[in-house]
Motif scaffolding. Structure first.
Motif, PDB file in Angstrom:
ATOM      1  N   LEU A  59      -3.917   3.004  10.175  1.00 25.09           N
ATOM      2  CA  LEU A  59      -3.659   2.821   8.786  1.00 25.09           C
ATOM      3  C   LEU A  59      -2.409   3.554   8.635  1.00 25.09           C
ATOM      4  CD1 LEU A  59      -7.114   2.061   7.604  1.00 25.09           C
ATOM      5  CD2 LEU A  59      -5.152   0.225   7.801  1.00 25.09           C
ATOM      6  N   TRP A  60      -1.432   3.380   7.733  1.00 22.92           N
ATOM      7  CA  TRP A  60      -0.375   4.366   7.252  1.00 22.92           C
ATOM      8  C   TRP A  60      -0.322   4.290   5.804  1.00 22.92           C
ATOM      9  CZ3 TRP A  60       0.229   1.998  11.724  1.00 22.92           C
ATOM     10  CH2 TRP A  60       0.690   2.669  12.613  1.00 22.92           C
ATOM     11  N   GLU A  61      -0.057   5.197   5.054  1.00 20.46           N
ATOM     12  CA  GLU A  61       0.100   5.105   3.231  1.00 20.46           C
ATOM     13  C   GLU A  61       1.348   4.389   3.163  1.00 20.46           C
ATOM     14  OE1 GLU A  61       0.906   8.635   0.809  1.00 20.46           O
ATOM     15  OE2 GLU A  61      -1.068   8.454   0.628  1.00 20.46           O
ATOM     16  N   ALA A  62       1.062   3.565   1.877  1.00 18.89           N
ATOM     17  CA  ALA A  62       2.244   2.614   1.493  1.00 18.89           C
ATOM     18  C   ALA A  62       1.893   2.814   0.029  1.00 18.89           C
ATOM     19  CB  ALA A  62       1.985   1.343   1.989  1.00 18.89           C
ATOM     20  N   VAL A  63       3.282   2.548  -0.711  1.00 18.00           N
ATOM     21  CA  VAL A  63       3.109   2.344  -2.039  1.00 18.00           C
ATOM     22  C   VAL A  63       3.756   1.100  -2.470  1.00 18.00           C
ATOM     23  CG1 VAL A  63       4.346   3.523  -4.091  1.00 18.00           C
ATOM     24  CG2 VAL A  63       3.889   4.771  -2.281  1.00 18.00           C
ATOM     25  N   ASN A  66       5.754  -2.999  -6.885  1.00 14.98           N
ATOM     26  CA  ASN A  66       5.676  -3.443  -8.100  1.00 14.98           C
ATOM     27  C   ASN A  66       5.757  -2.236  -9.107  1.00 14.98           C
ATOM     28  OD1 ASN A  66       2.863  -2.556  -8.270  1.00 14.98           O
ATOM     29  ND2 ASN A  66       2.070  -4.459  -8.189  1.00 14.98           N
ATOM     30  N   SER A  67       5.525  -2.689 -10.356  1.00 13.28           N
ATOM     31  CA  SER A  67       5.560  -1.575 -11.519  1.00 13.28           C
ATOM     32  C   SER A  67       4.667  -0.646 -11.412  1.00 13.28           C
ATOM     33  CB  SER A  67       5.853  -2.002 -12.755  1.00 13.28           C
ATOM     34  OG  SER A  67       4.506  -2.810 -13.106  1.00 13.28           O
ATOM     35  N   THR A  68       3.420  -0.873 -10.902  1.00  7.12           N
ATOM     36  CA  THR A  68       2.120   0.217 -10.950  1.00  7.12           C
ATOM     37  C   THR A  68       2.477   1.481  -9.773  1.00  7.12           C
ATOM     38  OG1 THR A  68       1.168  -1.225  -8.957  1.00  7.12           O
ATOM     39  CG2 THR A  68       0.738  -1.872 -11.160  1.00  7.12           C
ATOM     40  N   GLY A  69       3.211   1.200  -8.733  1.00  9.06           N
ATOM     41  CA  GLY A  69       3.443   2.073  -7.877  1.00  9.06           C
ATOM     42  C   GLY A  69       1.966   2.504  -7.128  1.00  9.06           C
ATOM     43  N   GLU A  70       1.059   1.516  -7.069  1.00 10.20           N
ATOM     44  CA  GLU A  70      -0.105   1.912  -6.578  1.00 10.20           C
ATOM     45  C   GLU A  70      -0.158   2.284  -5.067  1.00 10.20           C
ATOM     46  OE1 GLU A  70      -4.686  -0.329  -5.986  1.00 10.20           O
ATOM     47  OE2 GLU A  70      -2.789  -1.178  -6.536  1.00 10.20           O
ATOM     48  N   VAL A  71      -0.750   3.523  -4.658  1.00 11.52           N
ATOM     49  CA  VAL A  71      -0.916   3.794  -3.289  1.00 11.52           C
ATOM     50  C   VAL A  71      -2.115   3.140  -2.596  1.00 11.52           C
ATOM     51  CG1 VAL A  71      -1.124   6.013  -1.665  1.00 11.52           C
ATOM     52  CG2 VAL A  71       0.354   6.036  -3.909  1.00 11.52           C
ATOM     53  N   PHE A  72      -1.764   2.623  -1.421  1.00  9.57           N
ATOM     54  CA  PHE A  72      -2.966   2.054  -0.630  1.00  9.57           C
ATOM     55  C   PHE A  72      -2.560   2.265   1.068  1.00  9.57           C
ATOM     56  CE2 PHE A  72       0.622  -1.055  -1.279  1.00  9.57           C
ATOM     57  CZ  PHE A  72       0.699  -1.615  -0.028  1.00  9.57           C
ATOM     58  N   LEU A  73      -3.465   1.802   1.737  1.00  7.26           N
ATOM     59  CA  LEU A  73      -3.364   2.089   3.194  1.00  7.26           C
ATOM     60  C   LEU A  73      -2.969   0.680   3.753  1.00  7.26           C
ATOM     61  CD1 LEU A  73      -6.552   4.256   3.845  1.00  7.26           C
ATOM     62  CD2 LEU A  73      -4.188   5.051   3.586  1.00  7.26           C
ATOM     63  N   GLU A  94     -11.116   7.665  -0.430  1.00  7.00           N
ATOM     64  CA  GLU A  94     -12.157   8.221   0.541  1.00  7.00           C
ATOM     65  C   GLU A  94     -13.538   8.395  -0.276  1.00  7.00           C
ATOM     66  OE1 GLU A  94     -11.318  11.644   2.817  1.00  7.00           O
ATOM     67  OE2 GLU A  94      -9.384  10.630   3.310  1.00  7.00           O
ATOM     68  N   THR A  95     -13.433   9.065  -1.563  1.00 13.40           N
ATOM     69  CA  THR A  95     -14.501   9.041  -2.214  1.00 13.40           C
ATOM     70  C   THR A  95     -15.600   7.848  -2.697  1.00 13.40           C
ATOM     71  OG1 THR A  95     -13.489   9.603  -4.190  1.00 13.40           O
ATOM     72  CG2 THR A  95     -14.292  11.441  -2.768  1.00 13.40           C
ATOM     73  N   GLU A  96     -14.726   7.044  -3.405  1.00 13.88           N
ATOM     74  CA  GLU A  96     -15.229   5.749  -3.888  1.00 13.88           C
ATOM     75  C   GLU A  96     -15.396   4.663  -2.724  1.00 13.88           C
ATOM     76  OE1 GLU A  96     -12.609   4.654  -6.972  1.00 13.88           O
ATOM     77  OE2 GLU A  96     -12.673   6.418  -7.877  1.00 13.88           O
ATOM     78  N   GLY A  97     -14.807   4.682  -1.610  1.00 15.64           N
ATOM     79  CA  GLY A  97     -14.853   3.756  -0.610  1.00 15.64           C
ATOM     80  C   GLY A  97     -13.391   2.733  -0.720  1.00 15.64           C
ATOM     81  N   PHE A  98     -13.309   1.831   0.208  1.00 10.51           N
ATOM     82  CA  PHE A  98     -11.980   1.009   0.427  1.00 10.51           C
ATOM     83  C   PHE A  98     -12.642  -0.477   0.455  1.00 10.51           C
ATOM     84  CE2 PHE A  98     -10.562   5.173   2.261  1.00 10.51           C
ATOM     85  CZ  PHE A  98      -9.473   5.247   1.766  1.00 10.51           C
ATOM     86  N   ARG A  99     -11.743  -1.263  -0.281  1.00  7.48           N
ATOM     87  CA  ARG A  99     -12.002  -2.818  -0.266  1.00  7.48           C
ATOM     88  C   ARG A  99     -10.712  -3.071   0.743  1.00  7.48           C
ATOM     89  NH1 ARG A  99     -10.718  -1.562  -4.965  1.00  7.48           N
ATOM     90  NH2 ARG A  99      -8.697  -2.727  -5.079  1.00  7.48           N
ATOM     91  N   VAL A 100     -11.096  -3.904   1.938  1.00 10.59           N
ATOM     92  CA  VAL A 100     -10.199  -4.506   2.786  1.00 10.59           C
ATOM     93  C   VAL A 100      -9.676  -5.890   2.464  1.00 10.59           C
ATOM     94  CG1 VAL A 100     -10.011  -4.952   5.295  1.00 10.59           C
ATOM     95  CG2 VAL A 100     -11.500  -3.179   4.528  1.00 10.59           C
ATOM     96  N   ALA A 101      -8.327  -5.921   2.201  1.00  9.52           N
ATOM     97  CA  ALA A 101      -7.649  -7.156   1.984  1.00  9.52           C
ATOM     98  C   ALA A 101      -6.986  -7.520   2.962  1.00  9.52           C
ATOM     99  CB  ALA A 101      -6.957  -6.944   0.772  1.00  9.52           C
ATOM    100  N   TRP A 102      -6.651  -8.946   3.016  1.00 10.26           N
ATOM    101  CA  TRP A 102      -5.781  -9.646   4.002  1.00 10.26           C
ATOM    102  C   TRP A 102      -4.890 -10.532   3.324  1.00 10.26           C
ATOM    103  CZ3 TRP A 102      -5.873 -14.824   5.081  1.00 10.26           C
ATOM    104  CH2 TRP A 102      -5.217 -15.341   6.187  1.00 10.26           C
ATOM    105  N   ARG A 103      -3.762 -10.618   3.705  1.00  8.33           N
ATOM    106  CA  ARG A 103      -2.759 -11.521   3.157  1.00  8.33           C
ATOM    107  C   ARG A 103      -2.018 -12.289   4.328  1.00  8.33           C
ATOM    108  NH1 ARG A 103       2.569 -11.209   0.229  1.00  8.33           N
ATOM    109  NH2 ARG A 103       2.598  -9.398   1.440  1.00  8.33           N
ATOM    110  N   ARG A 104      -1.975 -13.623   4.205  1.00 11.75           N
ATOM    111  CA  ARG A 104      -1.174 -14.346   5.219  1.00 11.75           C
ATOM    112  C   ARG A 104       0.259 -14.044   5.159  1.00 11.75           C
ATOM    113  NH1 ARG A 104      -2.759 -18.434   8.098  1.00 11.75           N
ATOM    114  NH2 ARG A 104      -4.437 -19.199   6.777  1.00 11.75           N
TER     115      ARG A 104
END
Length: 156
Positions: A59-63, A66-73, A94-104
């Motif tokens: 997993l790599w960090e990505a931004v 869109n306008s939110t600029g949310e950081v995710f893996l 890391e502290t709250e945990g991660f949700r795993v998403a998939w997109r075709r």
């Protein structure tokens, strides 16, 4: 579409991913220690049938673009037992945990404009596209019947 989650348990990031055809009930995220800026942040590990942890992705960090600029893996899970790699994204911390998403992945539109390095669409192939000169005429036949391609192309 959410297909799994990771949470801190016993000081480790452990989780699962499940779809209709994939069931990975014991996964772990191991932080990668590297000074290389292109290194992944985490390795994705799975417990195999021999009860050993094996790497099945990274997993790599990505931004978000869109306008939110949310950081995710983001990364991919791949293994010889899978028909094809599974692209995933993890949202959370890391502290709250991660949700795993998939997109075709979106299929490429066959009628969309083709972008070339020169900016203009080329008709046919020529010397400028890296393939060299063609040995075929406009009808697809060998342009120079006196040429012997076996002399030009070494077969070992």
């Amino acid at each position: 579409m959410n297909i799994g989650e990771f949470a801190v348990g016993n000081g480790r990031l452990l989780g699962w991913i499940a779809t209709r055809t994939i069931d990975l009930p014991r996964l772990g995220l191991r932080k990668v220690e590297s000074s290389n800026e292109r290194a992944p942040l985490y390795e994705i590990l799975a417990l195999n049938v021999g009860n050993r942890w094996v790497q099945i992705g990274a997993l790599w960090e990505a931004v978000a673009k869109n306008s939110t600029g949310e950081v995710f893996l983001q990364g991919t899970i791949d293994d010889p037992s899978l028909a094809e790699p599974l692209p995933i994204a993890l949202f959370g911390s890391e502290t709250e945990g991660f949700r795993v998403a998939w997109r075709r992945p979106q299929p490429r539109d066959a009628f969309a404009p083709v972008s070339r390095g020169t900016g203009a669409r080329q008709e046919g192939r020529g010397a400028g596209d890296g393939f060299g000169e063609s040995t075929a005429d406009a009808g697809g036949r060998l342009a120079d019947a006196n040429r012997d391609l076996e002399d030009e192309i070494p077969f070992a």
